[in-house]
Design a protein around this motif. Sequence first.
Motif, PDB file in Angstrom:
ATOM      1  N   GLU A  11       0.855  -1.179   0.000  1.00 21.76           N
ATOM      2  CA  GLU A  11       0.000   0.000   0.000  1.00 21.76           C
ATOM      3  C   GLU A  11       0.896   1.235   0.000  1.00 21.76           C
ATOM      4  O   GLU A  11       1.831   1.355   0.792  1.00 21.76           O
ATOM      5  CB  GLU A  11      -0.900  -0.030   1.233  1.00 21.76           C
ATOM      6  N   ARG A  12       0.607   2.171  -0.889  1.00 22.54           N
ATOM      7  CA  ARG A  12       1.499   3.290  -1.165  1.00 22.54           C
ATOM      8  C   ARG A  12       1.870   4.099   0.076  1.00 22.54           C
ATOM      9  O   ARG A  12       3.049   4.375   0.333  1.00 22.54           O
ATOM     10  CB  ARG A  12       0.870   4.211  -2.222  1.00 22.54           C
ATOM     11  N   MET A  13       0.893   4.501   0.868  1.00 14.07           N
ATOM     12  CA  MET A  13       1.192   5.365   2.013  1.00 14.07           C
ATOM     13  C   MET A  13       1.916   4.616   3.127  1.00 14.07           C
ATOM     14  O   MET A  13       2.696   5.210   3.879  1.00 14.07           O
ATOM     15  CB  MET A  13      -0.092   6.004   2.547  1.00 14.07           C
ATOM     16  N   ALA A  14       1.675   3.314   3.228  1.00 15.90           N
ATOM     17  CA  ALA A  14       2.412   2.517   4.214  1.00 15.90           C
ATOM     18  C   ALA A  14       3.882   2.427   3.817  1.00 15.90           C
ATOM     19  O   ALA A  14       4.775   2.484   4.677  1.00 15.90           O
ATOM     20  CB  ALA A  14       1.805   1.122   4.322  1.00 15.90           C
TER      21      ALA A  14
ATOM     22  N   PHE B 216       4.987  15.414  -3.326  1.00 14.88           N
ATOM     23  CA  PHE B 216       4.511  14.033  -3.300  1.00 14.88           C
ATOM     24  C   PHE B 216       4.332  13.479  -4.711  1.00 14.88           C
ATOM     25  O   PHE B 216       4.531  12.286  -4.943  1.00 14.88           O
ATOM     26  CB  PHE B 216       3.199  13.918  -2.525  1.00 14.88           C
ATOM     27  N   ASP B 217       3.980  14.346  -5.666  1.00 17.80           N
ATOM     28  CA  ASP B 217       3.826  13.892  -7.054  1.00 17.80           C
ATOM     29  C   ASP B 217       5.141  13.352  -7.601  1.00 17.80           C
ATOM     30  O   ASP B 217       5.141  12.504  -8.508  1.00 17.80           O
ATOM     31  CB  ASP B 217       3.334  15.040  -7.947  1.00 17.80           C
ATOM     32  N   PHE B 218       6.249  13.837  -7.065  1.00 13.60           N
ATOM     33  CA  PHE B 218       7.566  13.350  -7.477  1.00 13.60           C
ATOM     34  C   PHE B 218       7.903  12.034  -6.778  1.00 13.60           C
ATOM     35  O   PHE B 218       8.538  11.151  -7.355  1.00 13.60           O
ATOM     36  CB  PHE B 218       8.624  14.411  -7.158  1.00 13.60           C
ATOM     37  N   VAL B 219       7.459  11.912  -5.535  1.00 15.87           N
ATOM     38  CA  VAL B 219       7.774  10.721  -4.730  1.00 15.87           C
ATOM     39  C   VAL B 219       6.886   9.537  -5.108  1.00 15.87           C
ATOM     40  O   VAL B 219       7.335   8.384  -5.122  1.00 15.87           O
ATOM     41  CB  VAL B 219       7.603  11.042  -3.231  1.00 15.87           C
ATOM     42  N   ALA B 220       5.632   9.800  -5.426  1.00 18.05           N
ATOM     43  CA  ALA B 220       4.641   8.738  -5.629  1.00 18.05           C
ATOM     44  C   ALA B 220       5.062   7.664  -6.626  1.00 18.05           C
ATOM     45  O   ALA B 220       4.907   6.468  -6.343  1.00 18.05           O
ATOM     46  CB  ALA B 220       3.306   9.353  -6.035  1.00 18.05           C
TER      47      ALA B 220
ATOM     48  N   LEU C 221       7.278   5.152  -5.048  1.00 19.60           N
ATOM     49  CA  LEU C 221       6.610   4.271  -4.087  1.00 19.60           C
ATOM     50  C   LEU C 221       6.002   3.061  -4.783  1.00 19.60           C
ATOM     51  O   LEU C 221       5.934   1.970  -4.196  1.00 19.60           O
ATOM     52  CB  LEU C 221       5.521   5.040  -3.345  1.00 19.60           C
ATOM     53  N   ASP C 222       5.577   3.233  -6.017  1.00 15.51           N
ATOM     54  CA  ASP C 222       4.992   2.117  -6.763  1.00 15.51           C
ATOM     55  C   ASP C 222       6.044   1.140  -7.276  1.00 15.51           C
ATOM     56  O   ASP C 222       5.699   0.067  -7.774  1.00 15.51           O
ATOM     57  CB  ASP C 222       4.173   2.653  -7.948  1.00 15.51           C
ATOM     58  N   MET C 223       7.312   1.506  -7.134  1.00 17.10           N
ATOM     59  CA  MET C 223       8.400   0.665  -7.638  1.00 17.10           C
ATOM     60  C   MET C 223       9.020  -0.201  -6.547  1.00 17.10           C
ATOM     61  O   MET C 223       9.907  -1.012  -6.813  1.00 17.10           O
ATOM     62  CB  MET C 223       9.481   1.534  -8.276  1.00 17.10           C
TER      63      MET C 223
END
Length: 216
Positions: A115-118, A149-153, A156-158
């Motif tokens: 889960e992305r935020m976790a 966050f748009d740069f970090v997101a 996170l999916d990787m």
Amino acid sequence: MYTPKPYAEAELATLHEGMRAWSFATLVTVGPAGASATHLPFLLDAQDGEAGLLTTHLAQKNPQLEDLRAGREALVIFQGPHAFVTPSWYVKQSTFPTWNYSAIHARGTPRVIEERMAIHAVLRRTVAVYDTPLRAECAGSWDFDAMPFDFVAPRLDMIAAVEIPVQSLEGKFKLNQDRSEEDRRGVIAALERLGEPQGVAVARMMRERMETGANA
């Protein structure tokens, strides 16, 4: 881990101290493709469960992630300082060279977090442990929380985060406990004289344990 009794370390606080000090560890699993190993930084929550909780993160493209998703037992190896020891440093030299070292093995059933935020929370903790202390030391200006966050997101999916509740913990501190105090002091003096960082760290551990009577 083969651990003769003189070298065994079972004190939980000592093991946790070593796990934090040597926290860049090796994650090992065995699955259909055989044994896999990945070198990763681990966070330790010492109060979570009887022996603690380990948390790390790795790339989604890492094939070892399939072993983790399947819930196969994970082994995490924490490697402490080590040094070659020659009999020349002993008073009684009728023996053979050896290697002094310390290692901790933690085992448990992994839980994969996708889960992305976790995952973001795990990265924030990792930065707080490893990067934030350096800012004061070297006037660093990079700030993870300041990044959009748009740069970090996409990053996170990787990756995926992994939690491993520690179900068994083994410690081996092989520090010449089977030699006389005179021989051990000879090893300490030689390692300190050589000045190699790993050897100096081994000498420090030997001296501390002699002073406290640990594994005497």
